[in-house]
Scaffold this motif. Structure first.
Motif: not given
Length: 631
Positions: A556-560, A565-566, A608-611
């Motif tokens: 879940n580091g990617v979520e942090k 920073d979205p 690309p995926i929106a944050p």
């Protein structure tokens, strides 16, 4: 256009493009005409058809000085004008000035006015000084980022082929009985063709229309050079470019004496050396596009410098001792055992010179601000002229004062080149880092990539990818056009040799919060800083190399990161690395002998995926879809 299509898109297609073709042919005919004029003038003086009252060496040196002097006097002004005004119109004015010069030059040839022709060398240098900043700064305005290398390669190829053809044409025309009556028509017609072609060059709007133009040859020249020093990597690239012109001027100047004194060859041998050198430059320049994968690949610069030194050393050791009582022709020269080795060395010097110079020009264009790019290019012209003068002085000292032979001078050049290269790469290790990446990814693997144009050309981006081997970061970094900041497990980051590459590439080491809380917190701080600086950051959310070949659970580091920073996320997948020397298949990586080389590896990028509302599970699913069933 996806990545495979782009790879098949040849640089030669630019010659059919209205964005590039008119400019290319304008440059080609200009360089061709310059060399017809200069070489015909020197040939006619050499053979006594034009008289000057001075010794031949003095006339050659005076001619060189008159042509180079305007680069010191007018390059700074030319750079300012190219930034202030629309470039296509400036090119037309410069080409009109060329027609004027050639009309006056034609009259001087017709009436055999030697000193008038010498004065025109100064005006030709002036015209070239004003054309230079426009020439290289207009390329990035009309070409896309992935066309920069191909465009510069074609320009360098065209320039050296024009020099070769102009030199040969001048020799042929000057041998004719009525040469002074033919030359006026040739030079004027070529200048008119160049002007007509330049009318088709598309508009290139002025990037800095509000700058104030100042003309003071000495203070503005100094200010222009100092201005280019503000960006250290760009300035060192400029110095590296100028060093190439130091070498090139040294080799080209000594080819005539080398062919006559050391090879005992006549004019045909000289022409063969010039031809093979120019063809080598063209081949090396064109190879840049294929070897770089349509991006500015700085890893080719060390490859070029290494090759320049090795070829120069071999030229010294393979030069045959002079034995003939009289000068020999090309056929006799080619019948000698060492002749092909000498020709090969000159070819290799040209090839490696092309590999060296093209990425440097593209780097300067890419990394200089558009608003000041022409002034940066002007500083290249100033430094090139200075280095060429120093090259001539060095030749005089080595061959005259020190009384060494030309092959010994070539040996000194090869050693000097190695010393200069080591200095540059120690100051900017990015060059050598990119070289190591290029070597590794072009010897152990055949890397293909698909849809890397999905990565935005500007702005912050987060890349997420599966983690298969210790080479993952190098392969991704070598394939992406934009510099990538990798987030990497600290034990991998600390590996010998690779650590140099990772540090130079500004990799961000990370460890678990439990094992190393300081490194953990520092990593997320660095990630945030890089994204806020509009950089590309790549993470491997599994946190470690796969032990099975499959994709492990994304942490879940990617979520942090996205909460803080979205930014847009681009999912990526590596295929074909499982089972390589650097993966954990069957046993720990690096603990067994490599079983395969030049393995097929594929890097695939997704949309690309929106944050917003994106989590680790969704990103893992996207990467798994891209990878498919190929581990």
């Amino acid at each position: 256009m996806n990545e495979p299509e782009r790879q098949e898109h040849s640089q030669f297609s630019l010659l059919k493009s209205k964005r590039f073709a008119p400019f290319f042919w304008t440059q080609f005919f200009g360089a061709f005409n310059d060399n017809v004029f200069k070489n015909a003038l020197m040939a006619l003086i050499t053979f006594g058809i034009l008289s000057s009252g001075m010794e031949l060496n003095q006339m050659n040196n005076l001619g060189a000085m008159l042509f180079i002097l305007p680069f010191f006097l007018f390059s700074a002004l030319a750079g300012q004008l190219a930034d202030k005004y629309e470039k296509a119109k400036l090119i037309r004015y410069v080409k009109l000035f060329e027609i004027f010069i050639m009309v006056v030059g034609g009259l001087c040839f017709w009436f055999q006015q030697t000193w008038g022709l010498m004065l025109l060398l100064f005006l030709m240098g002036t015209q070239s000084a004003f054309f230079g900043p426009v020439k290289y700064s207009i390329i990035p305005q009309h070409l896309k980022p992935d066309e920069l290398v191909g465009g510069n390669a074609l320009v360098e190829t065209g320039t050296f082929l024009a020099i070769l053809l102009g030199t040969i044409s001048a020799g042929v025309i000057s041998d004719l009985e009525n040469a002074t009556r033919i030359l006026p028509f040739v030079v004027v017609i070529l200048s008119v063709i160049g002007y007509l072609v330049c009318l088709k060059i598309p508009l290139a709007p002025a990037p800095s229309p509000d700058i104030r133009v100042r003309f003071n040859p000495f203070t503005e020249t100094w200010k222009t050079v100092q201005f280019s020093r503000q960006n250290k990597p760009v300035f060192l690239a400029i110095m590296a470019i100028s060093w190439f012109w130091f070498l090139g001027a040294a080799y080209l100047t000594q080819i005539y004496g080398f062919a006559k004194i050391d090879l005992q060859g006549d004019q045909s041998v000289v022409m063969s050396l010039l031809a093979i050198f120019s063809i080598g430059i063209a081949v090396g320049s064109l190879l840049c596009e294929r070897l770089s994968g349509h991006k500015v690949e700085l890893g080719l610069v060390p490859l070029g410098s290494i090759g320049l030194s090795l070829a120069g050393l071999d030229l010294y050791f393979q030069t045959p001792p002079a034995q003939a009582a009289e000068l020999i022709g090309l056929a006799t020269f080619l019948s000698q055992s060492n002749s092909y080795r000498v020709l090969l060395d000159f070819m290799l010097i040209g090839i490696f010179g092309g590999l060296y110079i093209v990425p440097l020009y593209a780097m300067v264009q890419q990394r200089s601000e558009e608003a000041s790019r022409s002034r940066i290019i002007a500083s290249i012209n100033i430094m090139n002229a200075l280095f060429m003068v120093v090259s001539a002085i060095t030749g005089i000292l080595v061959l005259g004062v020190m009384d060494l032979s030309i092959p010994q001078f070539f040996l000194i050049l090869a050693i000097m080149n190695a010393v200069v290269a080591c200095y540059i790469y120690s100051v900017i290790p990015e060059f050598f880092m990119r070289f190591l990446i290029w070597v590794i990814t072009h010897t152990m693997y055949r890397v293909t990539h698909t849809n890397l144009d999905k990565i935005p050309e500007s702005g912050p981006v987060l890349l997420v990818c599966n983690h298969v081997s210790y080479m993952d970061a190098l392969i991704i970094g070598g394939a992406c056009r934009r510099p990538v900041r990798f987030v990497m497990f600290k034990p991998i980051y600390d590996l010998p040799v690779l650590n140099f590459i990772f540090r130079t590439g500004k990799t961000i080491p990370i460890h678990s919060r439990k094992s190393d809380p300081e490194t953990y917190e520092s990593a997320f701080k660095r990630i945030s800083e890089e994204l806020r600086d509009d950089e590309v950051v790549c993470i491997f959310p599994e946190g470690k190399l796969t032990q099975t070949g499959g994709i492990d659970e994304f942490k879940n580091g990617v979520e942090k990161i996205l909460q803080q920073d979205p930014v847009p996320i681009v999912p990526m997948a590596l295929k074909g690395l499982w089972g390589s020397f650097f993966s954990h298949k069957d046993s720990k990586a690096l603990t067994r002998l490599p079983r395969r080389f030049w393995s097929k590896v594929e890097l695939v990028a997704g949309d690309p995926i929106a944050p917003e509302n994106t989590d680790a599970r969704q990103l893992q699913s996207a990467v798994e879809q891209l990878r498919g069933n190929v581990p």
